[in-house]
Scaffold this active site. Sequence first.
Site, PDB file in Angstrom:
ATOM      1  N   ASP A   1      76.891  87.647  32.945  1.00 30.64           N
ATOM      2  CA  ASP A   1      77.512  88.589  32.008  1.00 30.64           C
ATOM      3  C   ASP A   1      79.020  88.481  31.898  1.00 30.64           C
ATOM      4  O   ASP A   1      79.729  88.444  32.913  1.00 30.64           O
ATOM      5  CB  ASP A   1      77.260  90.038  32.458  1.00 30.64           C
ATOM      6  CG  ASP A   1      75.815  90.464  32.323  1.00 30.64           C
ATOM      7  OD1 ASP A   1      75.054  89.777  31.649  1.00 30.64           O
ATOM      8  OD2 ASP A   1      75.468  91.505  32.902  1.00 30.64           O
TER       9      ASP A   1
ATOM     10  N   GLU B   1      81.322  91.357  29.954  1.00 31.24           N
ATOM     11  CA  GLU B   1      81.340  92.597  29.188  1.00 31.24           C
ATOM     12  C   GLU B   1      82.785  93.057  29.065  1.00 31.24           C
ATOM     13  O   GLU B   1      83.505  93.156  30.062  1.00 31.24           O
ATOM     14  CB  GLU B   1      80.499  93.692  29.853  1.00 31.24           C
ATOM     15  CG  GLU B   1      79.007  93.448  29.777  1.00 31.24           C
ATOM     16  CD  GLU B   1      78.200  94.630  30.290  1.00 31.24           C
ATOM     17  OE1 GLU B   1      77.197  94.977  29.658  1.00 31.24           O
ATOM     18  OE2 GLU B   1      78.592  95.202  31.333  1.00 31.24           O
TER      19      GLU B   1
ATOM     20  N   GLU C   1      70.556  86.680  34.650  1.00 31.54           N
ATOM     21  CA  GLU C   1      71.549  87.068  33.645  1.00 31.54           C
ATOM     22  C   GLU C   1      72.943  86.754  34.173  1.00 31.54           C
ATOM     23  O   GLU C   1      73.229  86.935  35.357  1.00 31.54           O
ATOM     24  CB  GLU C   1      71.416  88.565  33.337  1.00 31.54           C
ATOM     25  CG  GLU C   1      72.275  89.070  32.208  1.00 31.54           C
ATOM     26  CD  GLU C   1      71.965  90.524  31.866  1.00 31.54           C
ATOM     27  OE1 GLU C   1      72.912  91.252  31.531  1.00 31.54           O
ATOM     28  OE2 GLU C   1      70.788  90.928  31.956  1.00 31.54           O
TER      29      GLU C   1
END
Length: 291
Positions: A103, A105, A101
């Site tokens: 990311d 955010e 993953e």
Amino acid sequence: MGQILNPTLLLTILVLTLVGTAYSGNFNEEFDLTWGEHRGKIFSGGKMLSLSLDRVSGSGFKSKKEYLFGRIDMQLKLVAGNSAGTVTAYYLSSEGPTHDEIDFEFLGNETGKPYVLHTNVFAQGKGNREQQFYLWFDPTKNFHTYSLVWRPQHIIFMVDNVPIRVFNNAEQLGVPFPKKQPMKIYSSLWNADDWATRGGLVKTDWSKAPFTAYYRGFNAAACTVSSGSSYCDPKFKSTFTNGESQVANELNAYGRRRLRWVQKYFMIYNYCSDVKRFSQGFPPECRRSRV
């Protein structure tokens, strides 16, 4: 479950021209609204998408395609006003307990206070590689481009084409690196007021709901993987045969200066500097994290 490519297919991909398939995507063609019922919307003929959050539910979408290496661009305009407690996530991910993953955010905040951009990298199910930043602009006033450049050598996080973070491949030090599992693009808008703003001290003000984030300008220059086979447009240079020149273009002298500028003035957390957290010694990749 996430798909792990076998060595034969990986070798095929190495020979192929790996960074291709460039297009400015239509959201109707490239993405599925996956949860939140009516709270996710595609409009303007597929050129725009919005996600909303209210007291009942947030919303999200994911790509129809899986990608293995390349560059993914998305323009976002984040929740305006009092966004405290909300998180807008935009990331690449495979599936399963040993997923990979990458990311972005965006952690909301009270009116007039800055968003926190939280970044992380997971490999074989292990994350805990956080870096956090303030932005040098208001991300709610206009659209800005957030990019992930994913190559076998490194992962670069970019904002308006300015590199803010580089995560280098340190497999020679025993550090897993995302390179075998194709990943889909995901995004969601959800309530995380138990941790998102000042560690959960500031709660979501539901009187301001619904909260809405907007998307446009999706673009991918990447390999797509489907049913165990890959496709890459041959008009693009190979990540592997021209890997060093590609890396040099992405991290030239100007790009390195911009990276240092962001990390000096806008970085607010770096796991590689957290002495309290790693009192017994920093993770091995931290010893070679400089660009």
